[in-house]
Write a protein that holds these residues in place. Structure first.
Motif, PDB file in Angstrom:
ATOM      1  N   GLU A 149      41.096   6.581   5.292  1.00 21.21           N
ATOM      2  CA  GLU A 149      40.043   5.737   4.580  1.00 21.21           C
ATOM      3  C   GLU A 149      40.920   4.385   4.340  1.00 21.21           C
ATOM      4  O   GLU A 149      40.096   3.445   3.715  1.00 21.21           O
ATOM      5  CB  GLU A 149      39.546   6.373   3.180  1.00 21.21           C
ATOM      6  CG  GLU A 149      38.813   7.570   3.270  1.00 21.21           C
ATOM      7  CD  GLU A 149      38.572   8.039   1.714  1.00 21.21           C
ATOM      8  OE1 GLU A 149      38.678   7.700   0.950  1.00 21.21           O
ATOM      9  OE2 GLU A 149      37.593   9.232   1.994  1.00 21.21           O
ATOM     10  N   LEU A 150      42.024   4.188   4.596  1.00 21.60           N
ATOM     11  CA  LEU A 150      42.643   3.241   4.447  1.00 21.60           C
ATOM     12  C   LEU A 150      42.036   2.009   5.468  1.00 21.60           C
ATOM     13  O   LEU A 150      41.343   2.072   6.375  1.00 21.60           O
ATOM     14  CB  LEU A 150      44.167   3.095   5.061  1.00 21.60           C
ATOM     15  CG  LEU A 150      45.242   2.284   4.617  1.00 21.60           C
ATOM     16  CD1 LEU A 150      45.450   2.401   3.086  1.00 21.60           C
ATOM     17  CD2 LEU A 150      46.496   2.399   5.345  1.00 21.60           C
ATOM     18  N   ARG A 151      41.835   0.584   4.873  1.00 18.70           N
ATOM     19  CA  ARG A 151      41.293  -0.391   5.524  1.00 18.70           C
ATOM     20  C   ARG A 151      42.284  -0.855   6.738  1.00 18.70           C
ATOM     21  O   ARG A 151      43.571  -0.872   6.715  1.00 18.70           O
ATOM     22  CB  ARG A 151      40.979  -1.573   4.659  1.00 18.70           C
ATOM     23  CG  ARG A 151      40.629  -2.872   5.103  1.00 18.70           C
ATOM     24  CD  ARG A 151      40.722  -4.071   4.219  1.00 18.70           C
ATOM     25  NE  ARG A 151      40.926  -5.200   4.847  1.00 18.70           N
ATOM     26  CZ  ARG A 151      41.306  -6.365   4.154  1.00 18.70           C
ATOM     27  NH1 ARG A 151      41.926  -6.299   3.042  1.00 18.70           N
ATOM     28  NH2 ARG A 151      41.161  -7.546   4.928  1.00 18.70           N
ATOM     29  N   ILE A 152      41.744  -0.594   7.869  1.00 15.92           N
ATOM     30  CA  ILE A 152      42.112  -1.094   9.067  1.00 15.92           C
ATOM     31  C   ILE A 152      41.505  -2.321   9.911  1.00 15.92           C
ATOM     32  O   ILE A 152      40.247  -2.164   9.927  1.00 15.92           O
ATOM     33  CB  ILE A 152      42.357   0.071  10.187  1.00 15.92           C
ATOM     34  CG1 ILE A 152      42.668   1.264   9.519  1.00 15.92           C
ATOM     35  CG2 ILE A 152      42.789  -0.319  11.116  1.00 15.92           C
ATOM     36  CD1 ILE A 152      44.409   1.131   9.391  1.00 15.92           C
ATOM     37  N   ALA A 198      47.149  -2.367   8.896  1.00 14.57           N
ATOM     38  CA  ALA A 198      46.692  -1.522   7.963  1.00 14.57           C
ATOM     39  C   ALA A 198      46.874  -2.195   6.423  1.00 14.57           C
ATOM     40  O   ALA A 198      47.974  -2.830   6.469  1.00 14.57           O
ATOM     41  CB  ALA A 198      47.251  -0.104   7.785  1.00 14.57           C
ATOM     42  N   TYR A 199      46.130  -2.014   5.625  1.00 17.21           N
ATOM     43  CA  TYR A 199      45.915  -2.867   4.303  1.00 17.21           C
ATOM     44  C   TYR A 199      45.904  -1.695   3.214  1.00 17.21           C
ATOM     45  O   TYR A 199      45.311  -0.764   3.320  1.00 17.21           O
ATOM     46  CB  TYR A 199      44.904  -4.077   4.192  1.00 17.21           C
ATOM     47  CG  TYR A 199      45.120  -5.003   5.182  1.00 17.21           C
ATOM     48  CD1 TYR A 199      45.647  -6.260   4.716  1.00 17.21           C
ATOM     49  CD2 TYR A 199      44.479  -5.010   6.304  1.00 17.21           C
ATOM     50  CE1 TYR A 199      45.774  -7.211   5.692  1.00 17.21           C
ATOM     51  CE2 TYR A 199      44.458  -5.787   7.369  1.00 17.21           C
ATOM     52  CZ  TYR A 199      45.231  -7.240   6.798  1.00 17.21           C
ATOM     53  OH  TYR A 199      45.093  -8.110   7.683  1.00 17.21           O
ATOM     54  N   ASP A 200      46.787  -2.022   2.252  1.00 20.90           N
ATOM     55  CA  ASP A 200      46.609  -1.094   0.942  1.00 20.90           C
ATOM     56  C   ASP A 200      45.526  -1.449  -0.081  1.00 20.90           C
ATOM     57  O   ASP A 200      44.763  -2.535   0.320  1.00 20.90           O
ATOM     58  CB  ASP A 200      48.091  -1.189   0.243  1.00 20.90           C
ATOM     59  CG  ASP A 200      48.296  -2.288  -0.536  1.00 20.90           C
ATOM     60  OD1 ASP A 200      47.566  -3.259  -0.450  1.00 20.90           O
ATOM     61  OD2 ASP A 200      49.626  -2.295  -0.886  1.00 20.90           O
ATOM     62  N   ASP A 201      45.259  -0.805  -1.373  1.00 12.50           N
ATOM     63  CA  ASP A 201      44.105  -1.361  -2.006  1.00 12.50           C
ATOM     64  C   ASP A 201      44.332  -2.466  -2.772  1.00 12.50           C
ATOM     65  O   ASP A 201      43.474  -3.002  -3.523  1.00 12.50           O
ATOM     66  CB  ASP A 201      43.953  -0.086  -3.100  1.00 12.50           C
ATOM     67  CG  ASP A 201      45.166   0.286  -3.747  1.00 12.50           C
ATOM     68  OD1 ASP A 201      46.221  -0.393  -3.915  1.00 12.50           O
ATOM     69  OD2 ASP A 201      45.150   1.333  -4.577  1.00 12.50           O
ATOM     70  N   ALA A 207      51.148  -1.835   7.380  1.00 11.87           N
ATOM     71  CA  ALA A 207      51.759  -1.430   8.814  1.00 11.87           C
ATOM     72  C   ALA A 207      50.869  -1.968   9.819  1.00 11.87           C
ATOM     73  O   ALA A 207      49.867  -2.772   9.555  1.00 11.87           O
ATOM     74  CB  ALA A 207      51.381   0.193   8.522  1.00 11.87           C
ATOM     75  N   ALA A 208      51.451  -1.690  10.908  1.00 11.28           N
ATOM     76  CA  ALA A 208      50.696  -2.546  12.266  1.00 11.28           C
ATOM     77  C   ALA A 208      51.188  -1.510  13.363  1.00 11.28           C
ATOM     78  O   ALA A 208      52.152  -0.875  13.434  1.00 11.28           O
ATOM     79  CB  ALA A 208      51.074  -3.602  12.191  1.00 11.28           C
ATOM     80  N   VAL A 209      50.420  -1.923  14.316  1.00 13.41           N
ATOM     81  CA  VAL A 209      50.431  -1.173  15.758  1.00 13.41           C
ATOM     82  C   VAL A 209      49.922  -1.873  16.638  1.00 13.41           C
ATOM     83  O   VAL A 209      48.905  -2.765  16.648  1.00 13.41           O
ATOM     84  CB  VAL A 209      49.900   0.514  15.462  1.00 13.41           C
ATOM     85  CG1 VAL A 209      48.384   0.309  15.692  1.00 13.41           C
ATOM     86  CG2 VAL A 209      50.263   1.090  16.668  1.00 13.41           C
ATOM     87  N   THR A 210      50.089  -1.705  17.973  1.00 13.57           N
ATOM     88  CA  THR A 210      49.614  -2.314  19.308  1.00 13.57           C
ATOM     89  C   THR A 210      49.336  -1.101  20.237  1.00 13.57           C
ATOM     90  O   THR A 210      50.575  -0.227  20.169  1.00 13.57           O
ATOM     91  CB  THR A 210      50.432  -3.515  19.827  1.00 13.57           C
ATOM     92  OG1 THR A 210      50.492  -4.177  18.804  1.00 13.57           O
ATOM     93  CG2 THR A 210      49.660  -4.011  20.967  1.00 13.57           C
ATOM     94  N   GLY A 237      52.083   5.172   7.851  1.00  9.03           N
ATOM     95  CA  GLY A 237      52.743   5.226   9.162  1.00  9.03           C
ATOM     96  C   GLY A 237      51.626   6.316   9.730  1.00  9.03           C
ATOM     97  O   GLY A 237      51.146   6.138  10.849  1.00  9.03           O
ATOM     98  N   LYS A 238      51.244   7.311   9.272  1.00  6.54           N
ATOM     99  CA  LYS A 238      50.149   8.185   9.589  1.00  6.54           C
ATOM    100  C   LYS A 238      49.016   7.605   9.655  1.00  6.54           C
ATOM    101  O   LYS A 238      48.207   7.882  10.706  1.00  6.54           O
ATOM    102  CB  LYS A 238      50.176   9.681   8.603  1.00  6.54           C
ATOM    103  CG  LYS A 238      49.213  10.556   8.904  1.00  6.54           C
ATOM    104  CD  LYS A 238      49.295  11.639   7.969  1.00  6.54           C
ATOM    105  CE  LYS A 238      48.000  12.681   8.095  1.00  6.54           C
ATOM    106  NZ  LYS A 238      46.645  12.149   7.783  1.00  6.54           N
ATOM    107  N   ALA A 239      48.483   6.998   8.691  1.00  8.29           N
ATOM    108  CA  ALA A 239      47.360   6.287   8.690  1.00  8.29           C
ATOM    109  C   ALA A 239      47.241   5.309   9.865  1.00  8.29           C
ATOM    110  O   ALA A 239      46.165   5.286  10.830  1.00  8.29           O
ATOM    111  CB  ALA A 239      46.869   5.462   7.542  1.00  8.29           C
ATOM    112  N   ILE A 240      48.107   4.416  10.235  1.00  5.41           N
ATOM    113  CA  ILE A 240      47.758   3.596  11.269  1.00  5.41           C
ATOM    114  C   ILE A 240      47.968   4.328  12.612  1.00  5.41           C
ATOM    115  O   ILE A 240      47.647   3.591  13.476  1.00  5.41           O
ATOM    116  CB  ILE A 240      49.059   2.219  11.135  1.00  5.41           C
ATOM    117  CG1 ILE A 240      48.627   1.092  11.926  1.00  5.41           C
ATOM    118  CG2 ILE A 240      50.522   2.842  11.579  1.00  5.41           C
ATOM    119  CD1 ILE A 240      47.516   0.384  11.527  1.00  5.41           C
TER     120      ILE A 240
END
Length: 289
Positions: A149-152, A198-201, A207-210, A237-240
């Protein structure tokens, strides 16, 4: 026909990328991926071309290598050429001779498919196995990946500064910059890539990924993934990584793959928590100085 070593121009670089795409397969060992060149493209097209080496016979590319830093040749070989003795001998000779402009003298590493004859021939010439790496894979051919549910958010021009900031805070000594991202995004492989944050509340970029597709029905690569050093240990890390897998699934990838040093216990655990399965360890071949 003799095997020829080459450094591609622009058209040749596209051909090398095309060969890498063709060689990606679910049954293949962990190997150089088009996304590895895509990430390197942050240094620009000319620099990327200058770092690529190809080995060809009668106009057909049999092997592609990327000089990914001082003394590191990352390469893969066409599936039907991995036991080609002439090719293996030519690569061994080329990396041993500094005048052939592959590796400079001294300590060096070569990453190559573990099932290639090249591995044996390098060992016969004094190369030895280096520290182990753990490849990991998540199958994407089943149900849609369930994301957290993290904002991506996808990275476009308006989010480049945040993407750069996370990268620099996630990796010690990173030199990633706005110019690097723009060069990467302008590369021919970025059309099949996605950059996510990824953004927190509190709307902080954590976090970031490509991710890089090699085309529908082929494994897609996670490169790189990082969590901001001030926000570790909170599941980001899991979320992204789950978001990365979902993005590759939407691009048509059959699986998501990544490799990390086996000594990076936290990194391996993060990928496993995101649904990736560890595969047998692999090792570069190392030459002492």
């Amino acid at each position: 026909m003799a095997i020829t070593l080459g450094t591609p121009d622009g058209a040749g670089l596209s051909a090398a990328v095309g060969a890498l795409r063709d060689w990606q397969d679910e049954g293949a060992p962990m190997q150089l991926h088009p996304g590895d060149l895509g990430w390197f493209w942050r240094f620009g097209a000319d620099t990327t071309a200058a770092a690529v080496r190809t080995w060809s016979r009668d106009g057909r590319i049999l092997a592609v290598g990327l000089l990914d830093g001082p003394g590191l040749l990352r390469m893969t070989i066409a599936p039907d050429a991995r036991q080609d003795e002439e090719l293996a001998r030519r690569v061994v000779a080329d990396v041993a001779d500094p005048e052939r402009d592959v590796l400079t003298p001294g300590a060096a590493n070569i990453e190559a498919p573990m099932d290639a004859l090249l591995q044996q021939m390098l060992a016969e010439h004094g190369w030895c196995g280096d520290e182990p790496w753990t490849p990991l894979r998540r199958d994407l051919r089943g149900e849609p990946v369930k994301e957290s549910e993290l904002r991506i958010e996808a990275v476009g021009a308006e989010r480049v500064a945040e993407r750069v900031a996370v990268q620099r805070a996630a990796f010690e000594n990173s030199t990633f910059s706005r110019e690097h991202w723009q060069a990467m995004a302008a590369g021919e492989m970025y059309a099949d890539a996605r950059c996510l944050i990824a953004y927190d509340d509190r709307s902080a970029a954590v976090a970031a990924v490509t991710v890089w597709s090699a085309g529908p029905g082929k494994p897609g690569l996670v490169e790189p993934m990082g969590v901001h050093r001030d926000h570790r240990g909170r599941g980001y890390g899991k979320a992204i990584t789950e978001a990365a897998a979902a993005a590759l699934q939407k691009l048509g990838s059959s699986s998501a793959i990544v490799a990390t040093a086996s000594s990076n216990v936290a990194g391996v655990a993060t990928y496993k928590a995101a649904g990736f399965e560890a595969r047998p360890e692999i090792r570069d071949m190392h030459r002492e100085a």
